[in-house]
Write a protein that holds these residues in place. Sequence first.
Motif, short mmCIF file in Angstrom:
data_model
loop_
_atom_site.label_atom_id
_atom_site.label_comp_id
_atom_site.label_asym_id
_atom_site.label_seq_id
_atom_site.Cartn_x
_atom_site.Cartn_y
_atom_site.Cartn_z
N ARG A 1 -1.06 1.92 -3.08
CA ARG A 1 -1.97 3.03 -3.38
C ARG A 1 -1.56 4.34 -2.75
O ARG A 1 -1.88 5.41 -3.27
N GLN A 2 -0.84 4.27 -1.64
CA GLN A 2 -0.41 5.49 -0.96
C GLN A 2 0.77 5.17 -0.04
O GLN A 2 0.96 4.02 0.33
N PRO A 3 1.58 6.16 0.31
CA PRO A 3 2.64 5.92 1.29
C PRO A 3 2.04 5.52 2.64
O PRO A 3 1.03 6.09 3.06
N GLN B 1 9.18 2.88 -3.40
CA GLN B 1 7.85 2.84 -4.01
C GLN B 1 7.30 4.25 -4.25
O GLN B 1 6.57 4.48 -5.21
N TRP B 2 7.66 5.18 -3.38
CA TRP B 2 7.20 6.57 -3.47
C TRP B 2 8.40 7.49 -3.28
O TRP B 2 9.32 7.18 -2.53
N HIS C 1 1.81 13.45 0.99
CA HIS C 1 0.75 12.62 1.58
C HIS C 1 0.60 12.92 3.07
O HIS C 1 -0.52 13.09 3.57
N ALA C 2 1.71 13.01 3.79
CA ALA C 2 1.64 13.26 5.23
C ALA C 2 1.02 14.63 5.53
O ALA C 2 0.41 14.82 6.59
N SER C 3 1.16 15.58 4.61
CA SER C 3 0.66 16.93 4.84
C SER C 3 -0.79 17.13 4.39
O SER C 3 -1.31 18.25 4.50
N ARG C 4 -1.44 16.10 3.91
CA ARG C 4 -2.83 16.26 3.46
C ARG C 4 -3.73 16.64 4.62
O ARG C 4 -3.91 15.87 5.56
#
Length: 308
Positions: A115-117, A241-242, A250-253
Amino acid sequence: MKLRRIVTDGVLELQALASDGSWAPTQDRSALGGAVFDGDWELAAAMRHLDAAGHVLPFQPVSFRDFLLYERHAIDAARGLVKRFHPGQFRATAAVEKLTRKPFPLFKPKALFYRQPVYYMSNHLNFVPSGSPVAIPSYSSALDFELEIGFVLKAPLFDASPRDALDAIGAFVVVNDFSARDVQRREMATGFGPQKAKHFLSSMSVIAVSADEILPRIDDLSGSVAINGTTISTVFSSGMQWSLGEVLAHASRSEMLYPGELFATGTLPGGSGMETGRWLRPGDRLTLAIDQIGEISHPISEAPGPVT
């Protein structure tokens, strides 16, 4: 562009590889995140590395986030862990896999992986360069290696798109995430993530390669694992996968990422002892390579002690 640092006449100098194959001083540190740490502190750290390894890091990471991007590695490593520490259970799972011709369900990553990294943060101050002697931790009898692709930011990110995130990557290195697997099993069972299993040491190639040379072929890199001069595994970067842009987005959200922060893909399939069944022993010489980036090599010793 290839970049390295050397110590000459008591000065820590950044160099770039010229077209004629010679190394020349450069003042442009932008690909590596620019000047971040105090210069005297960086020189002292470089001198310690130089004394121990004969090399220095191409840059000092500001932080280190290590992702898990390969499903195949996760499955094969889980299988190898069970084989090493639970041989009875391994025989049972092997029988199930033979019947179903599918990976045993518990070997697959948790649902969040799809679903996410996913990543963990480790100790960025305990990076050493290739050539450093590595002692098996006094509290572990299962030292493992992990061959990974590392990448450092040259620009800040906040709520970035995948496209903008890719543009912020400055350079690539080879990363090795040393792991005390027996300790890791206990720590992960707490649900709190790895601690002493990972934080004691990581390593990096002595050369960094600018992003423009690597990003266009990031899914077509190859490498190898060798112990005592014998190749035990060949690895490839395909199958993430990503994408790296998605990873950084994702890390910067709702979180600021800064120049000089280091990230890694997680282990390339076949890039660990858990997968190959070849664990590190005193007297070994470990060599990890990504052909298009560089390599890391370490002598492994039994005597415990800090490597700084």
